[in-house]
Design a protein around this motif. Structure first.
Motif, mmCIF file in Angstrom:
data_model
loop_
_atom_site.group_PDB
_atom_site.id
_atom_site.type_symbol
_atom_site.label_atom_id
_atom_site.label_comp_id
_atom_site.label_asym_id
_atom_site.label_seq_id
_atom_site.Cartn_x
_atom_site.Cartn_y
_atom_site.Cartn_z
ATOM 1 N N LEU A 95 12.171 -8.190 -62.947
ATOM 2 C CA LEU A 95 13.315 -7.565 -63.600
ATOM 3 C C LEU A 95 13.696 -6.279 -62.870
ATOM 4 C CD1 LEU A 95 15.316 -7.226 -65.963
ATOM 5 C CD2 LEU A 95 13.475 -6.104 -67.237
ATOM 6 N N LEU A 96 14.951 -6.177 -62.452
ATOM 7 C CA LEU A 96 15.466 -4.975 -61.798
ATOM 8 C C LEU A 96 16.695 -4.483 -62.551
ATOM 9 C CD1 LEU A 96 15.246 -6.025 -58.027
ATOM 10 C CD2 LEU A 96 13.583 -4.687 -59.350
ATOM 11 N N VAL A 97 16.953 -3.179 -62.449
ATOM 12 C CA VAL A 97 18.098 -2.592 -63.141
ATOM 13 C C VAL A 97 18.954 -1.830 -62.142
ATOM 14 C CG1 VAL A 97 16.866 -2.399 -65.329
ATOM 15 C CG2 VAL A 97 16.841 -0.468 -63.741
ATOM 16 N N ARG A 98 20.220 -1.723 -62.474
ATOM 17 C CA ARG A 98 21.164 -0.913 -61.696
ATOM 18 C C ARG A 98 21.700 0.177 -62.613
ATOM 19 N NH1 ARG A 98 26.607 -1.062 -61.018
ATOM 20 N NH2 ARG A 98 26.760 -3.017 -62.190
ATOM 21 N N HIS A 99 21.557 1.445 -62.177
ATOM 22 C CA HIS A 99 21.974 2.578 -62.996
ATOM 23 C C HIS A 99 23.449 2.894 -62.802
ATOM 24 C CE1 HIS A 99 17.595 3.150 -62.436
ATOM 25 N NE2 HIS A 99 17.632 3.536 -63.694
ATOM 26 N N GLY A 100 24.003 3.592 -63.779
ATOM 27 C CA GLY A 100 25.394 3.989 -63.686
ATOM 28 C C GLY A 100 25.610 5.276 -62.931
ATOM 29 N N TYR A 101 24.523 5.989 -62.573
ATOM 30 C CA TYR A 101 24.670 7.299 -61.935
ATOM 31 C C TYR A 101 24.083 7.356 -60.527
ATOM 32 C CZ TYR A 101 19.817 7.733 -63.508
ATOM 33 O OH TYR A 101 18.481 7.522 -63.739
ATOM 34 N N ARG A 102 23.495 6.243 -60.029
ATOM 35 C CA ARG A 102 22.998 6.218 -58.660
ATOM 36 C C ARG A 102 23.060 4.790 -58.147
ATOM 37 N NH1 ARG A 102 16.423 7.130 -59.204
ATOM 38 N NH2 ARG A 102 16.006 5.431 -60.672
ATOM 39 N N GLY A 153 22.084 1.233 -55.997
ATOM 40 C CA GLY A 153 20.891 0.444 -55.744
ATOM 41 C C GLY A 153 20.288 -0.173 -56.991
ATOM 42 N N TRP A 154 19.284 -1.044 -56.757
ATOM 43 C CA TRP A 154 18.537 -1.703 -57.821
ATOM 44 C C TRP A 154 17.116 -1.155 -57.830
ATOM 45 C CZ3 TRP A 154 20.429 -5.487 -61.193
ATOM 46 C CH2 TRP A 154 21.738 -5.916 -60.930
ATOM 47 N N TRP A 155 16.579 -0.930 -59.041
ATOM 48 C CA TRP A 155 15.297 -0.253 -59.211
ATOM 49 C C TRP A 155 14.469 -0.982 -60.267
ATOM 50 C CZ3 TRP A 155 14.730 4.786 -56.790
ATOM 51 C CH2 TRP A 155 15.899 5.239 -56.154
ATOM 52 N N PHE A 156 13.177 -0.630 -60.317
ATOM 53 C CA PHE A 156 12.367 -1.031 -61.459
ATOM 54 C C PHE A 156 12.851 -0.262 -62.688
ATOM 55 C CE2 PHE A 156 8.892 -1.509 -58.126
ATOM 56 C CZ PHE A 156 8.979 -2.897 -58.086
ATOM 57 N N PRO A 157 12.792 -0.843 -63.872
ATOM 58 C CA PRO A 157 13.079 -0.047 -65.074
ATOM 59 C C PRO A 157 11.959 0.953 -65.323
ATOM 60 C CG PRO A 157 12.317 -2.245 -65.664
ATOM 61 C CD PRO A 157 12.508 -2.262 -64.185
ATOM 62 N N PRO A 188 18.510 -8.448 -54.428
ATOM 63 C CA PRO A 188 19.843 -7.910 -54.109
ATOM 64 C C PRO A 188 19.837 -7.142 -52.798
ATOM 65 C CG PRO A 188 18.825 -6.653 -55.878
ATOM 66 C CD PRO A 188 17.957 -7.847 -55.664
ATOM 67 N N GLU A 189 20.972 -7.135 -52.133
ATOM 68 C CA GLU A 189 21.072 -6.471 -50.828
ATOM 69 C C GLU A 189 20.864 -4.969 -50.944
ATOM 70 O OE1 GLU A 189 24.345 -5.927 -47.199
ATOM 71 O OE2 GLU A 189 24.721 -7.310 -48.864
ATOM 72 N N ARG A 190 21.354 -4.366 -52.026
ATOM 73 C CA ARG A 190 21.287 -2.907 -52.167
ATOM 74 C C ARG A 190 20.093 -2.481 -53.018
ATOM 75 N NH1 ARG A 190 26.678 0.126 -53.512
ATOM 76 N NH2 ARG A 190 25.336 1.775 -52.676
ATOM 77 N N ILE A 191 18.963 -3.133 -52.844
ATOM 78 C CA ILE A 191 17.763 -2.740 -53.568
ATOM 79 C C ILE A 191 17.199 -1.463 -52.965
ATOM 80 C CG2 ILE A 191 16.260 -4.151 -52.116
ATOM 81 C CD1 ILE A 191 14.511 -4.667 -54.537
ATOM 82 N N ASP A 192 16.657 -0.587 -53.795
ATOM 83 C CA ASP A 192 16.053 0.641 -53.312
ATOM 84 C C ASP A 192 14.909 0.315 -52.361
ATOM 85 O OD1 ASP A 192 15.084 3.503 -53.401
ATOM 86 O OD2 ASP A 192 13.428 2.519 -54.457
ATOM 87 N N ALA A 193 14.805 1.102 -51.271
ATOM 88 C CA ALA A 193 13.795 0.828 -50.241
ATOM 89 C C ALA A 193 12.382 0.914 -50.803
ATOM 90 C CB ALA A 193 13.966 1.790 -49.070
ATOM 91 N N GLY A 194 12.119 1.901 -51.653
ATOM 92 C CA GLY A 194 10.796 2.026 -52.248
ATOM 93 C C GLY A 194 10.478 0.870 -53.171
#
Length: 351
Positions: free
Chosen positions: A235-242, A244-248, A327-333
């Motif tokens: 499960l990944l999330v995309r924030h409204g203020y930054r 990329g895709w991140w862990f919740p 996703p292509e724009r997943i956060d590198a970390g």
């Protein structure tokens, strides 16, 4: 007049020139100047450290030319290198070493003050070094799109351990043996909620104030979860203020354990409830985000949800992804942590 005159016991004050007292320039028709905006937390830390390290080099070498040249025009007009050396002679005679400010996170005692009319930024706080802390007050002026030193006061003081008020605590209690669902329960403690807790319903407001809270805390800690289902999707999330895709996940509040923070954030952000203990994957330093930020990543395999993922303000989208369709724009970390978890890559302690 002095820009930061607080008459400290150890005087390290610089006389500066009031921008309003400068000679008026003949008015010409030209485009309006760009609006001065508040710098982000990373830029503020850089301004503070660069100024104090330059001052430290000047006191050790006796050459204050570099410190003078990094100032705004009014600062340079009001101070010669010799005058700066005289202003900081008392500080240098005490053998104060400012180099620890390069590795210690500053703490602001007041929110950053921005005067957009004059293009001035005021910063006041301290570096909690040992055996003395470094108190500072600085003025910066926006000149040609850059913040330049306009006034400086530095004063050593005793290192005092501050008593912090207890804030909202949340603990995890194991489900009773006769529980049929095995859901891990969250039990709120009897304490007043923190400012972050009171603002939590407004997630965009929380995001706006986050840089100032980081500065005041000195070090921050977050808990994120790699929520994996039975099909191996994450499960990944995309924030409204930054981007990329991140862990919740999110920040750990005062008096809150890492697992409690993870459980709270998963429930608030994506409606996920833990049904078993998560597995700690590792703790990583995220200095690119903030010089003092750390993230604990957990692998979450035992979870449930009774409804669709919640999008509370800051969560713009939440989706399950397979490893071959990230996703292509997943956060590198985030991508690196997934490679460690799924592919057995060597764990790195830097995000």
């Amino acid at each position: 007049m002095p820009a930061c005159d607080r008459s400290p016991v150890t005087k390290s004050k610089l006389a500066t020139q009031n921008p309003a007292a400068q000679k008026p320039v003949a008015q010409k028709a030209k485009p309006a100047a760009p609006q001065v905006v508040m710098p982000d937390a990373e830029k503020i830390v850089l301004l503070l450290r660069t100024t104090l390290l330059t001052l430290n080099d000047a006191m050790q070498t006796g050459n204050f030319t570099v410190l003078r040249d990094m100032g705004a025009p009014g600062f340079r007009d009001a101070n010669t290198a010799a005058r700066l050396a005289q202003s900081f002679a008392d500080l240098g005679s005490k053998g104060i070493d400012l180099s620890p400010t390069n590795v210690i996170a500053p703490q602001l005692t007041e929110p950053p003050g921005l005067d957009q009319t004059k293009g001035m930024l005021r910063l006041k706080g301290y570096f909690p070094s040992q055996p003395v802390q470094i108190n500072f007050e600085m003025l910066f002026q926006a000149v040609d799109g850059r913040w330049r030193l306009f006034g400086l006061s530095v004063q050593p003081g005793p290192a005092v351990r501050r008593n912090r008020r207890r804030r909202l605590r949340t603990r995890l209690s194991p489900a009773p043996h006769n529980s049929r669902d095995g859901v891990v329960k969250r039990v709120p403690a009897r304490a007043k909620p923190s400012l972050l807790g009171r603002l939590r319903p407004n997630r965009l407001l929380t995001a706006m104030f986050r840089p100032i809270w980081r500065m005041r805390r000195g070090m921050t800690l977050g808990a994120q979860g790699a929520v994996i289902d039975g099909e191996g999707r994450v499960l990944l999330v995309r924030h409204g203020y930054r981007p990329g895709w991140w862990f919740p996940g999110g920040g750990v509040e005062w008096g809150e354990t890492l697992v409690a923070a993870l459980a709270r954030e998963l429930e608030e952000e994506v409606g996920v409830t833990l049904t078993g203990a998560p597995e700690l994957h590792g703790i990583f330093s995220n200095f690119a985000s903030f010089p003092g930020d750390h993230i604990a990543v957990f692998v979450v395999r035992h979870w449930t949800r009774s409804e669709g993922y919640r999008k509370r303000g800051e969560i713009a989208e939440a989706r399950m992804f397979t490893q071959g369709e990230l996703p292509e724009r997943i956060d590198a970390g985030t991508r690196a942590r997934l490679a460690e978890i799924f592919d057995g890559k060597t764990t790195c302690d830097v995000w």
